[in-house]
Design an enzyme around this catalytic site. Structure first.
Site, PDB file in Angstrom:
ATOM      1  N   ARG A   1     124.469 166.816 -17.421  1.00  0.00           N
ATOM      2  CA  ARG A   1     124.819 167.975 -16.597  1.00  0.00           C
ATOM      3  C   ARG A   1     126.224 167.817 -16.010  1.00  0.00           C
ATOM      4  O   ARG A   1     127.034 168.742 -16.045  1.00  0.00           O
ATOM      5  CB  ARG A   1     123.787 168.104 -15.465  1.00  0.00           C
ATOM      6  CG  ARG A   1     124.062 169.195 -14.456  1.00  0.00           C
ATOM      7  CD  ARG A   1     123.077 169.089 -13.287  1.00  0.00           C
ATOM      8  NE  ARG A   1     123.147 167.785 -12.634  1.00  0.00           N
ATOM      9  CZ  ARG A   1     124.066 167.449 -11.744  1.00  0.00           C
ATOM     10  NH1 ARG A   1     124.970 168.316 -11.363  1.00  0.00           N
ATOM     11  NH2 ARG A   1     124.083 166.239 -11.212  1.00  0.00           N
ATOM     12  N   ARG A   2     126.529 166.627 -15.490  1.00  0.00           N
ATOM     13  CA  ARG A   2     127.872 166.415 -14.935  1.00  0.00           C
ATOM     14  C   ARG A   2     128.913 166.411 -16.053  1.00  0.00           C
ATOM     15  O   ARG A   2     129.993 166.978 -15.900  1.00  0.00           O
ATOM     16  CB  ARG A   2     127.913 165.082 -14.159  1.00  0.00           C
ATOM     17  CG  ARG A   2     127.108 165.153 -12.861  1.00  0.00           C
ATOM     18  CD  ARG A   2     126.997 163.809 -12.149  1.00  0.00           C
ATOM     19  NE  ARG A   2     126.200 163.936 -10.929  1.00  0.00           N
ATOM     20  CZ  ARG A   2     125.404 162.974 -10.457  1.00  0.00           C
ATOM     21  NH1 ARG A   2     125.299 161.810 -11.072  1.00  0.00           N
ATOM     22  NH2 ARG A   2     124.708 163.180  -9.355  1.00  0.00           N
TER      23      ARG A   2
ATOM     24  N   ARG B   1     127.726 151.264  -9.933  1.00  0.00           N
ATOM     25  CA  ARG B   1     128.688 152.238 -10.450  1.00  0.00           C
ATOM     26  C   ARG B   1     129.984 152.193  -9.648  1.00  0.00           C
ATOM     27  O   ARG B   1     131.073 152.283 -10.205  1.00  0.00           O
ATOM     28  CB  ARG B   1     128.093 153.648 -10.404  1.00  0.00           C
ATOM     29  CG  ARG B   1     126.901 153.773 -11.339  1.00  0.00           C
ATOM     30  CD  ARG B   1     126.448 155.203 -11.461  1.00  0.00           C
ATOM     31  NE  ARG B   1     125.003 155.297 -11.637  1.00  0.00           N
ATOM     32  CZ  ARG B   1     124.367 156.424 -11.941  1.00  0.00           C
ATOM     33  NH1 ARG B   1     125.035 157.534 -12.105  1.00  0.00           N
ATOM     34  NH2 ARG B   1     123.062 156.433 -12.090  1.00  0.00           N
TER      35      ARG B   1
ATOM     36  N   CYS C   1     115.373 165.993 -20.713  1.00  0.00           N
ATOM     37  CA  CYS C   1     116.565 165.560 -19.984  1.00  0.00           C
ATOM     38  C   CYS C   1     117.734 165.378 -20.953  1.00  0.00           C
ATOM     39  O   CYS C   1     118.764 164.852 -20.597  1.00  0.00           O
ATOM     40  CB  CYS C   1     116.305 164.341 -19.114  1.00  0.00           C
ATOM     41  SG  CYS C   1     115.201 163.184 -19.829  1.00  0.00           S
TER      42      CYS C   1
ATOM     43  N   LYS D   1     114.676 164.566  -7.697  1.00  0.00           N
ATOM     44  CA  LYS D   1     115.332 164.956  -8.952  1.00  0.00           C
ATOM     45  C   LYS D   1     114.956 164.025 -10.098  1.00  0.00           C
ATOM     46  O   LYS D   1     115.166 164.366 -11.253  1.00  0.00           O
ATOM     47  CB  LYS D   1     116.846 165.064  -8.780  1.00  0.00           C
ATOM     48  CG  LYS D   1     117.629 163.789  -8.855  1.00  0.00           C
ATOM     49  CD  LYS D   1     119.109 164.111  -9.053  1.00  0.00           C
ATOM     50  CE  LYS D   1     119.911 162.824  -9.033  1.00  0.00           C
ATOM     51  NZ  LYS D   1     121.334 163.048  -9.265  1.00  0.00           N
ATOM     52  N   ASP D   2     114.400 162.862  -9.792  1.00  0.00           N
ATOM     53  CA  ASP D   2     113.958 161.933 -10.834  1.00  0.00           C
ATOM     54  C   ASP D   2     112.480 162.114 -11.183  1.00  0.00           C
ATOM     55  O   ASP D   2     111.944 161.376 -12.015  1.00  0.00           O
ATOM     56  CB  ASP D   2     114.191 160.482 -10.386  1.00  0.00           C
ATOM     57  CG  ASP D   2     115.669 160.177 -10.198  1.00  0.00           C
ATOM     58  OD1 ASP D   2     116.496 160.794 -10.892  1.00  0.00           O
ATOM     59  OD2 ASP D   2     116.000 159.324  -9.353  1.00  0.00           O
TER      60      ASP D   2
ATOM     61  N   ARG E   1     126.081 153.689 -16.340  1.00  0.00           N
ATOM     62  CA  ARG E   1     124.697 153.528 -15.886  1.00  0.00           C
ATOM     63  C   ARG E   1     124.652 152.557 -14.707  1.00  0.00           C
ATOM     64  O   ARG E   1     125.663 151.979 -14.317  1.00  0.00           O
ATOM     65  CB  ARG E   1     123.836 152.966 -17.025  1.00  0.00           C
ATOM     66  CG  ARG E   1     123.805 153.821 -18.281  1.00  0.00           C
ATOM     67  CD  ARG E   1     122.430 153.780 -18.899  1.00  0.00           C
ATOM     68  NE  ARG E   1     121.483 154.267 -17.913  1.00  0.00           N
ATOM     69  CZ  ARG E   1     121.185 155.550 -17.742  1.00  0.00           C
ATOM     70  NH1 ARG E   1     121.741 156.450 -18.493  1.00  0.00           N
ATOM     71  NH2 ARG E   1     120.343 155.915 -16.819  1.00  0.00           N
TER      72      ARG E   1
HETATM   73  N1  LIG Z   1     119.860 159.523 -11.022  1.00  0.00           N
HETATM   74  C1  LIG Z   1     119.738 158.604  -9.929  1.00  0.00           C
HETATM   75  C2  LIG Z   1     119.680 159.295  -8.624  1.00  0.00           C
HETATM   76  N2  LIG Z   1     118.570 159.913  -8.215  1.00  0.00           N
HETATM   77  C3  LIG Z   1     118.831 160.509  -7.013  1.00  0.00           C
HETATM   78  C4  LIG Z   1     120.141 160.236  -6.677  1.00  0.00           C
HETATM   79  C5  LIG Z   1     120.836 160.716  -5.473  1.00  0.00           C
HETATM   80  C6  LIG Z   1     119.978 161.046  -4.297  1.00  0.00           C
HETATM   81  C7  LIG Z   1     119.293 162.385  -4.338  1.00  0.00           C
HETATM   82  O1  LIG Z   1     119.536 163.236  -5.215  1.00  0.00           O
HETATM   83  O2  LIG Z   1     118.473 162.595  -3.421  1.00  0.00           O
HETATM   84  C8  LIG Z   1     120.688 159.448  -7.691  1.00  0.00           C
HETATM   85  C9  LIG Z   1     122.061 158.898  -7.751  1.00  0.00           C
HETATM   86  C10 LIG Z   1     123.097 159.866  -8.231  1.00  0.00           C
HETATM   87  O3  LIG Z   1     122.799 160.830  -8.949  1.00  0.00           O
HETATM   88  O4  LIG Z   1     124.288 159.665  -7.889  1.00  0.00           O
END
Ligand SMILES: NCc1[nH]cc(CCC(=O)O)c1CC(=O)O
Length: 302
Positions: free
Chosen positions: A129-130, A153, A240, A81-82, A147
């Site tokens: 998004r959240r 966190r 984003c 997702k990153d 962050r």
């Molecule tokens: N943005 C950071 C990130 N990138 C992936 C994950 C979670 C693990 C995943 O999606 O595989 C996270 C942490 C989160 O969003 O809590």
């Protein structure tokens, strides 16, 4: 192959994910020598400003990609997702592992779920998004940027800076924090980021040996699902700065994809879904349906 050098970010989650990939590889070939190449990325240093403002998700990949181009690493492990929708440079993703939990998590020390938060409660999340999905459900909440890596966190939640925070279930589970999940925010009612929960491996396109090595770790059904989610996001040209959510799963006759685009300000959203067997075409179809429903209004100017 001699020694496989895997580039990784240094956060506890990134290291867990890289160790996980290394363990899977050793399972395939016990004689393979593996070393980790931990690197800091510009993305890790941006804790005060929105990532979108300084260049977006690619910042988490750049230094790892540069190490591969210099021949100092053979591959890199990422949360998919990153990873930007378009890879910049001569790279491919030879493996996408089977998706873990796709869902977001509601994490709080005092409250059971979103609905039971008191009026005006402070909720920490820097994901647009959240935030947008929270706004739609609970316009009264005070949404506060949060962050840092998962451990940071959680520490801020415990320092009573927030009444609750939202994180990905997958990251919490990988780090052994399952018990901090007070409520799961499941699809389709609540939608994750495109490809949330999926780990991927990146390598140089011309590195046939590494591509072949990782082909065995690829999970084809997950790849199809996340391809649909990412094709939708790509077709929306969402930076984003735009809250885009998507979730695909396998059904009889192919894949089912649900997508949503929201307004940052008030959580107004358009949502659409479709079934199809070509992941890329399905993603583009749902993107077009979202645009037909007015998603452009939420994307314009961002
Ligand atoms: N943005 C950071 C990130 N990138 C992936 C994950 C979670 C693990 C995943 O999606 O595989 C996270 C942490 C989160 O969003 O809590």
């Amino acid at each position: 192959m001699k020694t496989l050098r895997i580039a990784t970010r240094k956060s506890p989650l990134a290291l867990w994910q890289t160790e996980h990939v290394a363990a899977l590889l050793r399972g395939l070939d016990p004689d393979l020598e593996i070393t980790l190449v931990p690197l800091s990325t510009r993305g890790d240093q941006v804790l005060d400003r929105s990532l979108a403002a300084v260049g977006g998700k690619g910042l988490f990949l750049k230094e790892l990609e540069e190490a591969m181009l210099r021949g100092e690493a053979d591959c890199a492990v990422h949360s998919l997702k990153d990873v930007p929708m378009e890879l910049e440079g001569p790279f491919v993703l030879p493996a996408i592992l089977e998706r873990a939990d796709h869902a977001d998590a509601f994490v709080s020390n005092n409250h059971d779920d979103i609905a039971s938060l008191p009026y005006g409660a402070r909720v920490g999340s820097s994901s647009l998004r959240r935030q947008a999905q929270l706004r739609a459900l609970r316009p009264d909440l005070q949404l506060v940027d949060l962050r840092g890596n998962v451990n940071t966190r959680l520490a801020k939640l415990d320092a009573v800076e927030y009444d609750a925070i939202l994180l990905a279930c997958a990251g919490l589970q990988r780090l052994g924090f399952d018990r901090r999940i007070r409520a799961r925010l499941d699809a389709p009612a609540w939608l994750p980021a495109p490809a949330q929960g999926a780990i991927t491996v990146e390598c140089r396109e011309d590195d046939e040996a590494t591509r072949t090595l990782f082909a065995a770790l690829n999970h084809a059904p997950t790849r199809r699902c996340v391809e649909a989610e990412r094709a939708m996001n790509r077709a929306l040209h969402g930076s984003c700065q735009v809250p885009v959510a998507a979730f695909a799963h396998e059904v009889e006759g192919g894949l089912h994809l649900v997508g949503q685009v929201s307004a940052v300000e008030d959580g107004r959203a358009v949502r659409s879904e479709a079934t199809g067997d070509d992941a890329d075409a399905l993603g583009r179809l749902v993107a077009q349906q979202l645009l037909d429903l007015g998603a452009g209004e939420f994307i314009a100017g961002r």
